[in-house]
Design an enzyme around this catalytic site. Sequence first.
Site, PDB file in Angstrom:
ATOM      1  CD1 TRP A   1       0.606  -3.015  -2.693  1.00 23.64           C
ATOM      2  CD2 TRP A   1      -0.091  -5.005  -3.426  1.00 23.64           C
ATOM      3  NE1 TRP A   1       0.803  -3.062  -4.050  1.00 23.64           N
ATOM      4  CE2 TRP A   1       0.384  -4.257  -4.520  1.00 23.64           C
ATOM      5  CE3 TRP A   1      -0.584  -6.303  -3.650  1.00 23.64           C
ATOM      6  CZ2 TRP A   1       0.387  -4.759  -5.827  1.00 23.64           C
ATOM      7  CZ3 TRP A   1      -0.589  -6.801  -4.954  1.00 23.64           C
ATOM      8  CH2 TRP A   1      -0.109  -6.043  -6.018  1.00 23.64           C
TER       9      TRP A   1
ATOM     10  CG  ASP B   1       4.099  -6.489   1.609  1.00 20.34           C
ATOM     11  OD1 ASP B   1       5.214  -6.444   1.063  1.00 20.34           O
ATOM     12  OD2 ASP B   1       3.022  -6.453   0.974  1.00 20.34           O
TER      13      ASP B   1
ATOM     14  CE  LYS C   1       5.913  -3.907  -6.968  1.00 19.48           C
ATOM     15  NZ  LYS C   1       5.121  -4.474  -5.891  1.00 19.48           N
TER      16      LYS C   1
HETATM   17  C1  LIG Z   1       3.892  -5.311  -5.611  1.00 18.53           C
HETATM   18  C2  LIG Z   1       3.525  -5.521  -4.209  1.00 18.53           C
HETATM   19  C3  LIG Z   1       2.972  -6.728  -3.752  1.00 18.53           C
HETATM   20  C4  LIG Z   1       2.663  -7.882  -4.687  1.00 18.53           C
HETATM   21  O1  LIG Z   1       3.819  -8.502  -5.073  1.00 18.53           O
HETATM   22  P1  LIG Z   1       3.808  -9.787  -6.021  1.00 18.53           P
HETATM   23  O2  LIG Z   1       5.241 -10.197  -5.959  1.00 18.53           O
HETATM   24  O3  LIG Z   1       3.364  -9.319  -7.366  1.00 18.53           O
HETATM   25  O4  LIG Z   1       2.898 -10.797  -5.450  1.00 18.53           O
HETATM   26  C5  LIG Z   1       2.683  -6.852  -2.410  1.00 18.53           C
HETATM   27  N1  LIG Z   1       2.921  -5.858  -1.553  1.00 18.53           N
HETATM   28  C6  LIG Z   1       3.437  -4.682  -1.947  1.00 18.53           C
HETATM   29  C7  LIG Z   1       3.694  -3.609  -0.926  1.00 18.53           C
HETATM   30  C8  LIG Z   1       3.762  -4.469  -3.286  1.00 18.53           C
HETATM   31  O5  LIG Z   1       4.291  -3.303  -3.669  1.00 18.53           O
END
Ligand SMILES: *Cc1c(COP(=O)(O)O)cnc(C)c1O
Length: 357
Positions: free
Chosen positions: A102, A169, A193
């Site tokens: 990511w 993030d 998540k």
């Molecule tokens: C799943 C995830 C993403 C991507 O998320 P999307 O909503 O599918 O774009 C980005 N960063 C992390 C840490 C993730 O676990």
Amino acid sequence: MSKVHNYSAGPCILPQEVFQEASNAVLDFNNSGLSILEISHRSPDFVAVMEEARQLVKDILKVPEGYTVLFLQGGASTGFLTAAYNMLTTNGKAAYVNTGSWSTKAIKEAKKLGNADEIASSADKNFNYIPKNYDIPAGADYLHLTSNNTIFGTQIKMFPKTDVPVLCDMSSDIFSREINVADFDLIYAGAQKNLGPAGATLYIVKESVFQKSGRDIPSMLDLEIHHKKDSMFNTPPVYSVYVSMLNLRYMIKQGGLAAMQKKAEQRAELIYREIERNPLFEAAVPDIEDRSKMNATFVLKDEVHKDRFDLLVKEARINGLKGHRSVGGYRASMYNALPVDSVQVLVETMQELEKGA
Ligand SMILES: *Cc1c(COP(=O)(O)O)cnc(C)c1O
């Protein structure tokens, strides 16, 4: 329905109680005779949902004054670009810590706009640790971090102290532990998540971020525009926001962040203790300090046990345990709604394998 132990990495498990309420609202929302899926996002009933969701985020995370909370579309993957558009100046530099797939994607998006420097990385060991003690360039527009590396199973436990604005993030560990929002200028997270169904992306933004980049930002990526329109610049992901709101209410009922953190620690303690104890298994992340409390990655020391373990896992009705293809082995994703009992079942399954070996 017999019980499935859901270790899915995302979209992930949510509380049954939330599913019940969410399904009621599909048929009849607030006794209106209408479905949540067929009302205007400008209707007072939905505006109230959006406002409550934003407020609950502020309450639970103790978001200080001067920050705004937004529920936008596009996933965290759009967040990679949104972050850069709003905070990376034309001649400036951004500093990125690369801790996995990511982060790598976040760097790639920022590079489309300007200078995004990788100042530290754990790529040399297939991202099985969190880099520490790196120098953060004083003049950087921002430092970008990924708090929890969903795929590799590492997690930042101590955020670096710096005067450089920090972006994070937090897709896969937000609402699982106490954080100090004031330490960050921007936090973003895909809902799916730990918060709700896929569709919404949460942004927690310090208002001083607005216009910081001096760029002509496309409207949908402009955080100031979304803030001025109270997160309703265009049609928001109505159902995802609604279910997230139900889940936020549920979190408060359960005791808020402190309770979520305690449960996360209990689950992590149980699973890692067994991985350490059981001679057939090995943690994918060697340093205990770096191990994620959300996604525990582990492997069989000897693949001869694979077929039998996979069968035992299936018989125990454990779902979603397969590791990501870039790591292999197993990944136990233990988001907020996963009962400690489900972890106990996994531990017993690992013990069962050991007995028969
Ligand atoms: C799943 C995830 C993403 C991507 O998320 P999307 O909503 O599918 O774009 C980005 N960063 C992390 C840490 C993730 O676990």
